[in-house]
Design an enzyme around this catalytic site. Structure first.
Site, PDB file in Angstrom:
ATOM      1  N   GLY A  16      32.954  43.616  29.634  1.00  0.00           N
ATOM      2  CA  GLY A  16      33.503  43.249  30.952  1.00  0.00           C
ATOM      3  C   GLY A  16      33.784  41.773  31.156  1.00  0.00           C
ATOM      4  CB  SER A  50      33.932  37.688  33.774  1.00  0.00           C
ATOM      5  OG  SER A  50      35.319  37.905  33.711  1.00  0.00           O
ATOM      6  CB  ILE A  51      29.647  39.239  36.963  1.00  0.00           C
ATOM      7  CG1 ILE A  51      30.034  38.842  38.402  1.00  0.00           C
ATOM      8  CG2 ILE A  51      28.177  39.588  36.868  1.00  0.00           C
ATOM      9  CD1 ILE A  51      29.854  39.944  39.437  1.00  0.00           C
ATOM     10  CG  ASP A 108      41.495  51.163  28.159  1.00  0.00           C
ATOM     11  OD1 ASP A 108      40.688  51.734  28.925  1.00  0.00           O
ATOM     12  OD2 ASP A 108      42.662  50.905  28.482  1.00  0.00           O
ATOM     13  CB  ALA A 160      40.131  50.663  42.770  1.00  0.00           C
ATOM     14  CE1 TYR A 162      34.067  46.377  46.208  1.00  0.00           C
ATOM     15  CE2 TYR A 162      32.674  48.285  46.588  1.00  0.00           C
ATOM     16  CZ  TYR A 162      33.077  47.236  45.792  1.00  0.00           C
ATOM     17  OH  TYR A 162      32.491  47.047  44.561  1.00  0.00           O
ATOM     18  CE  LYS A 222      31.139  48.313  41.658  1.00  0.00           C
ATOM     19  NZ  LYS A 222      31.135  48.095  40.197  1.00  0.00           N
ATOM     20  CB  ILE A 233      30.344  36.090  43.004  1.00  0.00           C
ATOM     21  CG1 ILE A 233      30.449  34.845  42.167  1.00  0.00           C
ATOM     22  CG2 ILE A 233      30.395  37.310  42.136  1.00  0.00           C
ATOM     23  CD1 ILE A 233      29.186  34.570  41.341  1.00  0.00           C
ATOM     24  CB  THR A 275      35.291  37.692  39.672  1.00  0.00           C
ATOM     25  OG1 THR A 275      35.381  38.900  40.446  1.00  0.00           O
ATOM     26  CG2 THR A 275      33.853  37.227  39.611  1.00  0.00           C
ATOM     27  CB  SER A 316      37.164  42.466  39.962  1.00  0.00           C
ATOM     28  OG  SER A 316      37.383  42.853  38.651  1.00  0.00           O
TER      29      SER A 316
HETATM   30  N1  LIG Z   1      32.846  39.792  42.143  1.00  0.00           N
HETATM   31  C1  LIG Z   1      32.060  40.368  43.026  1.00  0.00           C
HETATM   32  O1  LIG Z   1      31.973  39.942  44.197  1.00  0.00           O
HETATM   33  C2  LIG Z   1      31.217  41.542  42.617  1.00  0.00           C
HETATM   34  C3  LIG Z   1      30.136  41.917  43.436  1.00  0.00           C
HETATM   35  C4  LIG Z   1      29.363  43.012  43.061  1.00  0.00           C
HETATM   36  C5  LIG Z   1      29.665  43.713  41.902  1.00  0.00           C
HETATM   37  N2  LIG Z   1      30.715  43.320  41.132  1.00  0.00           N
HETATM   38  C6  LIG Z   1      30.986  44.089  39.906  1.00  0.00           C
HETATM   39  O2  LIG Z   1      30.815  43.268  38.777  1.00  0.00           O
HETATM   40  C7  LIG Z   1      31.534  43.846  37.692  1.00  0.00           C
HETATM   41  C8  LIG Z   1      32.329  42.758  36.990  1.00  0.00           C
HETATM   42  O3  LIG Z   1      33.380  42.328  37.829  1.00  0.00           O
HETATM   43  P1  LIG Z   1      33.766  40.797  38.039  1.00  0.00           P
HETATM   44  O4  LIG Z   1      33.645  40.528  39.492  1.00  0.00           O
HETATM   45  O5  LIG Z   1      33.050  39.953  37.053  1.00  0.00           O
HETATM   46  O6  LIG Z   1      35.340  40.797  37.763  1.00  0.00           O
HETATM   47  P2  LIG Z   1      36.184  40.635  36.389  1.00  0.00           P
HETATM   48  O7  LIG Z   1      37.578  40.959  36.787  1.00  0.00           O
HETATM   49  O8  LIG Z   1      35.944  39.336  35.776  1.00  0.00           O
HETATM   50  O9  LIG Z   1      35.571  41.772  35.463  1.00  0.00           O
HETATM   51  C9  LIG Z   1      35.978  43.119  35.517  1.00  0.00           C
HETATM   52  C10 LIG Z   1      36.130  43.580  34.087  1.00  0.00           C
HETATM   53  O10 LIG Z   1      36.440  44.989  34.038  1.00  0.00           O
HETATM   54  C11 LIG Z   1      37.282  45.135  32.901  1.00  0.00           C
HETATM   55  N3  LIG Z   1      37.998  46.423  32.919  1.00  0.00           N
HETATM   56  C12 LIG Z   1      38.720  46.959  33.938  1.00  0.00           C
HETATM   57  N4  LIG Z   1      39.286  48.112  33.509  1.00  0.00           N
HETATM   58  C13 LIG Z   1      38.897  48.302  32.210  1.00  0.00           C
HETATM   59  C14 LIG Z   1      39.166  49.276  31.221  1.00  0.00           C
HETATM   60  N5  LIG Z   1      39.958  50.321  31.464  1.00  0.00           N
HETATM   61  N6  LIG Z   1      38.580  49.129  30.000  1.00  0.00           N
HETATM   62  C15 LIG Z   1      37.789  48.077  29.720  1.00  0.00           C
HETATM   63  N7  LIG Z   1      37.511  47.107  30.607  1.00  0.00           N
HETATM   64  C16 LIG Z   1      38.070  47.219  31.840  1.00  0.00           C
HETATM   65  C17 LIG Z   1      38.235  43.956  32.997  1.00  0.00           C
HETATM   66  O11 LIG Z   1      38.917  43.723  31.775  1.00  0.00           O
HETATM   67  C18 LIG Z   1      37.261  42.846  33.346  1.00  0.00           C
HETATM   68  O12 LIG Z   1      36.744  42.256  32.171  1.00  0.00           O
HETATM   69  C19 LIG Z   1      32.373  44.969  38.289  1.00  0.00           C
HETATM   70  O13 LIG Z   1      31.702  46.198  38.105  1.00  0.00           O
HETATM   71  C20 LIG Z   1      32.399  44.608  39.759  1.00  0.00           C
HETATM   72  O14 LIG Z   1      32.633  45.731  40.596  1.00  0.00           O
HETATM   73  C21 LIG Z   1      31.491  42.249  41.456  1.00  0.00           C
END
Ligand SMILES: NC(=O)c1ccc[n+]([C@@H]2O[C@H](COP(=O)([O-])OP(=O)(O)OC[C@H]3O[C@@H](n4cnc5c(N)ncnc54)[C@H](O)[C@@H]3O)[C@@H](O)[C@H]2O)c1
Length: 256
Positions: free
Chosen positions: A14, A20-21, A65, A96, A156, A163, A192, A194, A196
Protein backbone atom coordinates in the site's frame (compact mmCIF):
# COMPACT_ATOMS: atom_id res chain seq x y z
CA UNK A 1 16.28 -3.81 24.61
CA UNK A 2 17.54 -4.65 21.08
CA UNK A 3 15.81 -3.57 17.90
CA UNK A 4 12.09 -4.42 18.02
CA UNK A 5 11.87 -6.08 14.59
CA UNK A 6 15.38 -7.50 14.19
CA UNK A 7 15.30 -10.67 12.10
CA UNK A 8 11.68 -10.16 11.00
CA UNK A 9 10.55 -10.24 7.36
CA UNK A 10 7.65 -7.86 6.85
CA UNK A 11 5.49 -7.47 3.76
CA UNK A 12 4.28 -3.89 3.26
CA UNK A 13 1.32 -3.47 0.89
CA UNK A 14 0.00 0.00 0.00
CA UNK A 15 2.86 2.44 -0.49
CA UNK A 16 2.02 4.90 -3.27
CA UNK A 17 4.25 7.84 -2.37
CA UNK A 18 6.02 9.46 0.58
CA UNK A 19 2.70 10.59 2.10
CA UNK A 20 1.30 7.04 2.22
CA UNK A 21 0.53 5.66 5.67
CA UNK A 22 2.25 2.42 4.63
CA UNK A 23 5.43 4.42 3.98
CA UNK A 24 5.31 5.90 7.49
CA UNK A 25 4.98 2.39 8.89
CA UNK A 26 7.75 1.03 6.66
CA UNK A 27 10.18 3.71 7.81
CA UNK A 28 9.47 2.93 11.47
CA UNK A 29 9.83 -0.83 10.87
CA UNK A 30 13.07 -0.39 8.92
CA UNK A 31 14.62 1.66 11.75
CA UNK A 32 13.76 -1.19 14.12
CA UNK A 33 15.65 -3.74 12.04
CA UNK A 34 12.91 -5.29 9.85
CA UNK A 35 13.67 -6.70 6.42
CA UNK A 36 10.98 -5.24 4.18
CA UNK A 37 9.30 -6.50 1.05
CA UNK A 38 7.07 -3.93 -0.68
CA UNK A 39 4.26 -4.29 -3.16
CA UNK A 40 2.86 -1.73 -5.56
CA UNK A 41 -0.34 -1.68 -7.58
CA UNK A 42 0.90 -0.88 -11.08
CA UNK A 43 3.75 0.61 -13.10
CA UNK A 44 3.17 4.23 -12.03
CA UNK A 45 3.18 3.40 -8.32
CA UNK A 46 6.10 1.03 -8.95
CA UNK A 47 8.39 3.82 -10.15
CA UNK A 48 7.65 5.93 -7.10
CA UNK A 49 8.03 3.00 -4.66
CA UNK A 50 11.34 1.90 -6.21
CA UNK A 51 12.69 5.43 -5.87
CA UNK A 52 11.57 5.65 -2.24
CA UNK A 53 13.14 2.35 -1.22
CA UNK A 54 16.41 2.89 -3.11
CA UNK A 55 18.14 3.90 0.10
CA UNK A 56 16.72 1.09 2.18
CA UNK A 57 19.32 -1.61 1.96
CA UNK A 58 18.13 -5.14 1.18
CA UNK A 59 14.54 -4.23 0.34
CA UNK A 60 12.67 -5.03 -2.83
CA UNK A 61 9.32 -4.28 -4.43
CA UNK A 62 6.96 -6.57 -6.35
CA UNK A 63 3.93 -5.65 -8.42
CA UNK A 64 0.58 -6.87 -7.07
CA UNK A 65 -2.87 -5.64 -7.99
CA UNK A 66 -4.95 -6.83 -5.06
CA UNK A 67 -8.00 -7.54 -7.26
CA UNK A 68 -6.05 -10.07 -9.36
CA UNK A 69 -5.69 -13.51 -7.76
CA UNK A 70 -2.81 -14.53 -10.03
CA UNK A 71 -0.86 -11.42 -8.92
CA UNK A 72 -1.36 -12.36 -5.26
CA UNK A 73 -0.37 -15.99 -5.89
CA UNK A 74 2.76 -14.91 -7.78
CA UNK A 75 3.73 -12.49 -5.01
CA UNK A 76 3.51 -15.08 -2.25
CA UNK A 77 5.29 -17.68 -4.38
CA UNK A 78 8.17 -15.22 -4.93
CA UNK A 79 8.31 -14.47 -1.21
CA UNK A 80 8.27 -18.19 -0.34
CA UNK A 81 11.15 -18.87 -2.73
CA UNK A 82 13.28 -15.90 -1.61
CA UNK A 83 12.51 -15.58 2.10
CA UNK A 84 10.72 -18.78 3.16
CA UNK A 85 9.09 -17.20 6.19
CA UNK A 86 7.40 -13.88 6.92
CA UNK A 87 6.61 -12.49 10.37
CA UNK A 88 4.50 -9.45 9.58
CA UNK A 89 2.15 -8.04 6.98
CA UNK A 90 0.95 -4.44 6.65
CA UNK A 91 -2.23 -4.03 4.60
CA UNK A 92 -2.86 -0.35 3.77
CA UNK A 93 -5.02 -0.62 0.67
CA UNK A 94 -8.40 0.92 -0.12
CA UNK A 95 -10.30 2.20 -3.12
CA UNK A 96 -13.77 3.43 -4.08
CA UNK A 97 -14.96 4.83 -7.41
CA UNK A 98 -14.85 8.60 -7.50
CA UNK A 99 -18.55 8.98 -8.30
CA UNK A 100 -19.47 6.88 -5.27
CA UNK A 101 -17.57 9.33 -3.05
CA UNK A 102 -19.03 12.41 -4.75
CA UNK A 103 -22.71 11.42 -4.93
CA UNK A 104 -24.98 10.68 -1.99
CA UNK A 105 -24.50 7.15 -0.62
CA UNK A 106 -28.02 6.18 -1.72
CA UNK A 107 -26.85 6.35 -5.36
CA UNK A 108 -23.97 3.86 -4.91
CA UNK A 109 -24.01 1.47 -7.87
CA UNK A 110 -23.96 -2.31 -7.46
CA UNK A 111 -20.60 -2.41 -9.27
CA UNK A 112 -19.15 0.44 -7.17
CA UNK A 113 -20.26 -1.18 -3.92
CA UNK A 114 -18.77 -4.55 -4.89
CA UNK A 115 -15.51 -2.99 -6.11
CA UNK A 116 -14.97 -0.91 -2.95
CA UNK A 117 -15.54 -3.95 -0.75
CA UNK A 118 -13.36 -6.15 -2.94
CA UNK A 119 -10.32 -3.83 -2.88
CA UNK A 120 -10.74 -2.48 0.64
CA UNK A 121 -12.03 -5.45 2.67
CA UNK A 122 -11.87 -8.79 0.83
CA UNK A 123 -8.23 -8.09 -0.06
CA UNK A 124 -7.30 -8.56 3.61
CA UNK A 125 -8.85 -12.03 3.61
CA UNK A 126 -7.10 -12.89 0.34
CA UNK A 127 -3.65 -11.93 1.60
CA UNK A 128 -4.13 -13.34 5.12
CA UNK A 129 -4.93 -16.75 3.62
CA UNK A 130 -1.68 -16.78 1.64
CA UNK A 131 0.37 -15.18 4.43
CA UNK A 132 -0.60 -17.78 7.03
CA UNK A 133 1.31 -20.49 5.14
CA UNK A 134 4.48 -18.38 5.31
CA UNK A 135 4.01 -17.28 8.94
CA UNK A 136 5.45 -20.53 10.21
CA UNK A 137 6.81 -18.89 13.36
CA UNK A 138 3.59 -16.99 14.08
CA UNK A 139 3.05 -13.46 12.87
CA UNK A 140 1.23 -10.18 12.99
CA UNK A 141 -1.11 -8.75 10.35
CA UNK A 142 -1.98 -5.06 10.60
CA UNK A 143 -4.56 -3.23 8.50
CA UNK A 144 -5.73 0.39 8.36
CA UNK A 145 -9.29 1.49 8.97
CA UNK A 146 -11.22 4.69 9.64
CA UNK A 147 -13.97 5.71 12.05
CA UNK A 148 -16.28 6.18 9.05
CA UNK A 149 -17.15 2.51 9.73
CA UNK A 150 -18.78 3.43 13.04
CA UNK A 151 -20.40 6.81 12.41
CA UNK A 152 -21.45 8.78 9.36
CA UNK A 153 -18.83 11.10 7.92
CA UNK A 154 -20.23 13.06 4.97
CA UNK A 155 -18.62 11.92 1.74
CA UNK A 156 -17.03 8.75 3.16
CA UNK A 157 -20.02 6.79 1.86
CA UNK A 158 -19.30 3.28 0.58
CA UNK A 159 -15.81 3.42 2.13
CA UNK A 160 -17.51 3.46 5.55
CA UNK A 161 -19.33 0.25 4.65
CA UNK A 162 -16.11 -1.28 3.35
CA UNK A 163 -14.26 -0.36 6.56
CA UNK A 164 -17.03 -1.97 8.65
CA UNK A 165 -16.53 -5.17 6.62
CA UNK A 166 -12.76 -4.85 7.04
CA UNK A 167 -13.00 -4.47 10.83
CA UNK A 168 -15.27 -7.49 11.17
CA UNK A 169 -12.93 -9.45 8.88
CA UNK A 170 -10.13 -8.59 11.33
CA UNK A 171 -12.09 -10.31 14.11
CA UNK A 172 -12.93 -13.45 12.10
CA UNK A 173 -9.36 -13.72 10.83
CA UNK A 174 -7.99 -13.24 14.35
CA UNK A 175 -10.18 -16.11 15.56
CA UNK A 176 -9.15 -18.37 12.63
CA UNK A 177 -5.43 -17.65 12.75
CA UNK A 178 -4.88 -17.28 16.49
CA UNK A 179 -4.20 -21.00 17.06
CA UNK A 180 -1.26 -20.67 14.62
CA UNK A 181 0.14 -17.77 16.66
CA UNK A 182 -0.90 -15.21 14.04
CA UNK A 183 -2.44 -11.98 15.35
CA UNK A 184 -4.64 -9.69 13.27
CA UNK A 185 -5.38 -6.09 14.26
CA UNK A 186 -6.51 -2.81 12.73
CA UNK A 187 -5.36 0.73 13.34
CA UNK A 188 -8.24 3.20 13.08
CA UNK A 189 -6.29 6.24 12.01
CA UNK A 190 -7.40 9.85 12.37
CA UNK A 191 -7.54 11.85 9.14
CA UNK A 192 -4.19 12.48 7.50
CA UNK A 193 -3.46 14.09 4.11
CA UNK A 194 -2.67 11.36 1.59
CA UNK A 195 -3.60 10.72 -2.02
CA UNK A 196 -6.57 8.54 -0.97
CA UNK A 197 -7.80 11.17 1.47
CA UNK A 198 -7.96 13.67 -1.39
CA UNK A 199 -10.71 11.56 -2.93
CA UNK A 200 -13.04 12.34 0.01
CA UNK A 201 -14.81 15.56 -0.89
CA UNK A 202 -15.33 16.83 2.69
CA UNK A 203 -11.85 15.81 3.84
CA UNK A 204 -10.55 19.28 4.75
CA UNK A 205 -13.71 19.92 6.73
CA UNK A 206 -13.30 16.60 8.59
CA UNK A 207 -9.68 17.47 9.36
CA UNK A 208 -10.66 20.91 10.65
CA UNK A 209 -13.33 19.51 12.97
CA UNK A 210 -10.95 16.86 14.34
CA UNK A 211 -8.26 19.46 15.04
CA UNK A 212 -10.82 21.56 16.93
CA UNK A 213 -12.65 18.79 18.84
CA UNK A 214 -10.17 15.96 19.51
CA UNK A 215 -9.02 15.85 23.15
CA UNK A 216 -5.45 16.49 21.97
CA UNK A 217 -6.67 19.37 19.73
CA UNK A 218 -4.82 18.16 16.64
CA UNK A 219 -4.77 15.31 14.15
CA UNK A 220 -2.10 12.66 13.83
CA UNK A 221 1.12 12.36 11.83
CA UNK A 222 2.74 9.51 9.91
CA UNK A 223 5.36 8.93 12.58
CA UNK A 224 2.69 8.28 15.19
CA UNK A 225 1.04 5.70 12.95
CA UNK A 226 4.46 4.13 12.40
CA UNK A 227 4.98 3.83 16.15
CA UNK A 228 1.58 2.20 16.70
CA UNK A 229 2.28 -0.25 13.90
CA UNK A 230 5.62 -1.09 15.54
CA UNK A 231 3.74 -1.99 18.71
CA UNK A 232 1.32 -4.21 16.78
CA UNK A 233 3.98 -5.84 14.60
CA UNK A 234 6.35 -6.56 17.47
CA UNK A 235 6.25 -8.75 20.57
CA UNK A 236 5.19 -5.69 22.59
CA UNK A 237 1.59 -6.56 21.69
CA UNK A 238 1.95 -10.36 21.96
CA UNK A 239 -1.45 -10.81 23.68
CA UNK A 240 -3.37 -8.38 21.45
CA UNK A 241 -5.46 -9.70 18.56
CA UNK A 242 -8.77 -8.89 16.87
CA UNK A 243 -8.52 -5.27 18.05
CA UNK A 244 -9.35 -2.01 16.33
CA UNK A 245 -7.00 0.49 17.92
CA UNK A 246 -7.91 4.16 17.48
CA UNK A 247 -4.95 6.42 16.78
CA UNK A 248 -6.82 9.68 16.39
CA UNK A 249 -5.81 12.01 19.25
CA UNK A 250 -8.92 10.73 21.06
CA UNK A 251 -11.48 12.07 18.58
CA UNK A 252 -13.56 8.86 18.71
CA UNK A 253 -14.53 9.27 22.36
CA UNK A 254 -16.28 12.61 21.82
CA UNK A 255 -20.09 12.75 21.67
CA UNK A 256 -20.11 16.29 20.37
N1 LIG B 1 -5.51 9.08 4.97
C1 LIG B 1 -6.39 8.95 5.94
O1 LIG B 1 -6.92 9.94 6.48
C2 LIG B 1 -6.75 7.57 6.43
C3 LIG B 1 -7.40 7.44 7.67
C4 LIG B 1 -7.74 6.17 8.11
C5 LIG B 1 -7.44 5.06 7.34
N2 LIG B 1 -6.81 5.22 6.14
C6 LIG B 1 -6.51 4.01 5.36
O2 LIG B 1 -5.12 3.86 5.23
C7 LIG B 1 -4.86 3.02 4.11
C8 LIG B 1 -3.76 3.64 3.27
O3 LIG B 1 -4.25 4.81 2.64
P1 LIG B 1 -3.43 6.17 2.55
O4 LIG B 1 -4.26 7.20 3.21
O5 LIG B 1 -2.03 5.94 2.98
O6 LIG B 1 -3.51 6.52 1.00
P2 LIG B 1 -2.57 6.08 -0.25
O7 LIG B 1 -3.31 6.54 -1.44
O8 LIG B 1 -1.21 6.56 -0.07
O9 LIG B 1 -2.57 4.49 -0.15
C9 LIG B 1 -3.60 3.68 -0.68
C10 LIG B 1 -2.92 2.53 -1.38
O10 LIG B 1 -3.90 1.59 -1.87
C11 LIG B 1 -3.33 1.07 -3.07
N3 LIG B 1 -4.35 0.38 -3.89
C12 LIG B 1 -5.56 0.85 -4.27
N4 LIG B 1 -6.14 -0.05 -5.09
C13 LIG B 1 -5.27 -1.11 -5.21
C14 LIG B 1 -5.28 -2.32 -5.93
N5 LIG B 1 -6.30 -2.67 -6.72
N6 LIG B 1 -4.21 -3.15 -5.80
C15 LIG B 1 -3.15 -2.82 -5.03
N7 LIG B 1 -3.08 -1.68 -4.34
C16 LIG B 1 -4.13 -0.82 -4.44
C17 LIG B 1 -2.77 2.29 -3.76
O11 LIG B 1 -1.86 1.94 -4.80
C18 LIG B 1 -2.09 2.98 -2.60
O12 LIG B 1 -0.76 2.53 -2.45
C19 LIG B 1 -6.20 2.85 3.40
O13 LIG B 1 -6.78 1.62 3.80
C20 LIG B 1 -7.00 4.01 3.94
O14 LIG B 1 -8.40 3.78 3.87
C21 LIG B 1 -6.45 6.45 5.67
Amino acid sequence: MGLLLEGKNILVMGVRNKWSIAWGIAQAAYKEGAKLIFTYQGQREGESVKELISEMEGTEACQCDITVDSDIDRLFETIREKYGTIHGLVHAIAFANREDLLNDFVYTSREGFAHALDVSAYSLVAVARRAKDLMTQGGSIVTLTYMGSEKVFPGYNVMGVAKAALETSVKYLAANLGPAGIRVNAISAGPIKTMSARGIKDFSNILEVVEKKAPLRRSINLEELGHTALYLLSGLSSAVTGEVLHVDCGYNIMGI
